[in-house]
Design a protein around this motif. Structure first.
Motif, PDB file in Angstrom:
ATOM      1  N   GLU A   9       0.252   1.134  -1.899  1.00  0.00           N
ATOM      2  CA  GLU A   9      -0.742   0.119  -1.551  1.00  0.00           C
ATOM      3  C   GLU A   9      -2.072   0.354  -2.256  1.00  0.00           C
ATOM      4  O   GLU A   9      -2.738  -0.601  -2.658  1.00  0.00           O
ATOM      5  CB  GLU A   9      -0.953   0.060  -0.040  1.00  0.00           C
ATOM      6  CG  GLU A   9      -1.814  -1.111   0.348  1.00  0.00           C
ATOM      7  CD  GLU A   9      -1.720  -1.480   1.803  1.00  0.00           C
ATOM      8  OE1 GLU A   9      -2.595  -2.235   2.246  1.00  0.00           O
ATOM      9  OE2 GLU A   9      -0.792  -1.027   2.483  1.00  0.00           O
ATOM     10  N   ARG A  12      -1.747  -1.138  -5.600  1.00  0.00           N
ATOM     11  CA  ARG A  12      -1.765  -2.595  -5.477  1.00  0.00           C
ATOM     12  C   ARG A  12      -3.196  -3.102  -5.325  1.00  0.00           C
ATOM     13  O   ARG A  12      -3.593  -4.086  -5.941  1.00  0.00           O
ATOM     14  CB  ARG A  12      -0.933  -3.044  -4.270  1.00  0.00           C
ATOM     15  CG  ARG A  12       0.543  -2.814  -4.427  1.00  0.00           C
ATOM     16  CD  ARG A  12       1.256  -3.009  -3.083  1.00  0.00           C
ATOM     17  NE  ARG A  12       2.673  -3.003  -3.273  1.00  0.00           N
ATOM     18  CZ  ARG A  12       3.406  -4.089  -3.491  1.00  0.00           C
ATOM     19  NH1 ARG A  12       2.837  -5.267  -3.490  1.00  0.00           N
ATOM     20  NH2 ARG A  12       4.690  -4.001  -3.697  1.00  0.00           N
ATOM     21  N   GLN A  13      -3.979  -2.420  -4.496  1.00  0.00           N
ATOM     22  CA  GLN A  13      -5.374  -2.813  -4.294  1.00  0.00           C
ATOM     23  C   GLN A  13      -6.179  -2.646  -5.581  1.00  0.00           C
ATOM     24  O   GLN A  13      -7.030  -3.477  -5.897  1.00  0.00           O
ATOM     25  CB  GLN A  13      -5.994  -2.001  -3.160  1.00  0.00           C
ATOM     26  CG  GLN A  13      -5.419  -2.347  -1.813  1.00  0.00           C
ATOM     27  CD  GLN A  13      -5.830  -1.375  -0.719  1.00  0.00           C
ATOM     28  OE1 GLN A  13      -6.327  -0.288  -0.995  1.00  0.00           O
ATOM     29  NE2 GLN A  13      -5.616  -1.777   0.522  1.00  0.00           N
ATOM     30  N   HIS A  47      -0.624 -11.455  -3.989  1.00  0.00           N
ATOM     31  CA  HIS A  47      -1.983 -11.597  -3.467  1.00  0.00           C
ATOM     32  C   HIS A  47      -2.424 -13.057  -3.465  1.00  0.00           C
ATOM     33  O   HIS A  47      -3.054 -13.524  -2.517  1.00  0.00           O
ATOM     34  CB  HIS A  47      -2.960 -10.747  -4.283  1.00  0.00           C
ATOM     35  CG  HIS A  47      -4.338 -10.751  -3.727  1.00  0.00           C
ATOM     36  ND1 HIS A  47      -5.321 -11.591  -4.222  1.00  0.00           N
ATOM     37  CD2 HIS A  47      -4.897 -10.047  -2.712  1.00  0.00           C
ATOM     38  CE1 HIS A  47      -6.430 -11.391  -3.532  1.00  0.00           C
ATOM     39  NE2 HIS A  47      -6.200 -10.461  -2.612  1.00  0.00           N
ATOM     40  N   THR A  50      -0.285 -14.829  -0.563  1.00  0.00           N
ATOM     41  CA  THR A  50      -0.436 -14.387   0.826  1.00  0.00           C
ATOM     42  C   THR A  50      -1.850 -13.929   1.167  1.00  0.00           C
ATOM     43  O   THR A  50      -2.176 -13.786   2.338  1.00  0.00           O
ATOM     44  CB  THR A  50       0.524 -13.219   1.142  1.00  0.00           C
ATOM     45  OG1 THR A  50       0.139 -12.073   0.374  1.00  0.00           O
ATOM     46  CG2 THR A  50       1.967 -13.602   0.863  1.00  0.00           C
ATOM     47  N   GLY A  51      -2.658 -13.634   0.150  1.00  0.00           N
ATOM     48  CA  GLY A  51      -3.992 -13.109   0.399  1.00  0.00           C
ATOM     49  C   GLY A  51      -3.992 -11.639   0.753  1.00  0.00           C
ATOM     50  O   GLY A  51      -5.007 -11.087   1.163  1.00  0.00           O
ATOM     51  N   ASP A  52      -2.850 -10.982   0.603  1.00  0.00           N
ATOM     52  CA  ASP A  52      -2.697  -9.574   0.957  1.00  0.00           C
ATOM     53  C   ASP A  52      -1.849  -8.890  -0.106  1.00  0.00           C
ATOM     54  O   ASP A  52      -1.192  -9.549  -0.907  1.00  0.00           O
ATOM     55  CB  ASP A  52      -2.013  -9.465   2.329  1.00  0.00           C
ATOM     56  CG  ASP A  52      -2.149  -8.097   2.961  1.00  0.00           C
ATOM     57  OD1 ASP A  52      -2.921  -7.256   2.447  1.00  0.00           O
ATOM     58  OD2 ASP A  52      -1.484  -7.851   3.986  1.00  0.00           O
ATOM     59  N   VAL A  53      -1.868  -7.555  -0.120  1.00  0.00           N
ATOM     60  CA  VAL A  53      -1.058  -6.813  -1.088  1.00  0.00           C
ATOM     61  C   VAL A  53       0.091  -6.062  -0.423  1.00  0.00           C
ATOM     62  O   VAL A  53       0.824  -5.347  -1.085  1.00  0.00           O
ATOM     63  CB  VAL A  53      -1.916  -5.824  -1.913  1.00  0.00           C
ATOM     64  CG1 VAL A  53      -2.897  -6.570  -2.789  1.00  0.00           C
ATOM     65  CG2 VAL A  53      -2.613  -4.818  -1.031  1.00  0.00           C
ATOM     66  N   THR A  54       0.248  -6.237   0.875  1.00  0.00           N
ATOM     67  CA  THR A  54       1.349  -5.579   1.583  1.00  0.00           C
ATOM     68  C   THR A  54       2.668  -6.156   1.089  1.00  0.00           C
ATOM     69  O   THR A  54       2.835  -7.379   1.049  1.00  0.00           O
ATOM     70  CB  THR A  54       1.228  -5.810   3.098  1.00  0.00           C
ATOM     71  OG1 THR A  54      -0.057  -5.364   3.518  1.00  0.00           O
ATOM     72  CG2 THR A  54       2.305  -5.079   3.861  1.00  0.00           C
ATOM     73  N   ARG A  56       6.369  -7.582   0.724  1.00  0.00           N
ATOM     74  CA  ARG A  56       7.245  -8.362   1.606  1.00  0.00           C
ATOM     75  C   ARG A  56       8.384  -7.461   2.071  1.00  0.00           C
ATOM     76  O   ARG A  56       8.748  -6.498   1.387  1.00  0.00           O
ATOM     77  CB  ARG A  56       7.806  -9.558   0.854  1.00  0.00           C
ATOM     78  CG  ARG A  56       6.754 -10.592   0.534  1.00  0.00           C
ATOM     79  CD  ARG A  56       7.394 -11.801  -0.136  1.00  0.00           C
ATOM     80  NE  ARG A  56       6.434 -12.866  -0.262  1.00  0.00           N
ATOM     81  CZ  ARG A  56       5.949 -13.311  -1.419  1.00  0.00           C
ATOM     82  NH1 ARG A  56       6.354 -12.788  -2.553  1.00  0.00           N
ATOM     83  NH2 ARG A  56       5.071 -14.277  -1.450  1.00  0.00           N
TER      84      ARG A  56
END
Length: 75
Positions: A9, A12-13, A47, A50-54, A56
């Motif tokens: 993560e 990813r960030q 991103h 979904t607006g996130d980097v978690t 799927r």
């Protein structure tokens, strides 16, 4: 990075931050972070969608008409 492993993560960030805040190209990000351009592209798409980097949840397996759930093919 190993094949089949989820990208950490923090990495990813860093990809998202470099693209949006530092205005770097995906090719430059891939080179600087030592990942494939496809990884950068997938993280940025995730991103954007979904607006996130978690990551799927992983899916897969074959539906078993006998068991009624997914089974893993061991071939």
């Amino acid at each position: 990075m190993s094949v089949g492993q989820a990208t950490p993560e923090t990495l990813r960030q860093a990809i998202v931050r470099a693209f949006h805040e530092e205005d770097m190209s995906s090719a430059l990000i891939a080179h600087l972070l030592g990942v494939a351009q496809a990884t950068v592209s997938r993280v940025l798409r995730l991103h954007r969608e979904t607006g996130d980097v978690t990551p799927r949840p992983r899916g897969g397996g074959n539906f078993s008409p006998l068991r009624g759930s997914a089974t893993w093919n061991s071939n």
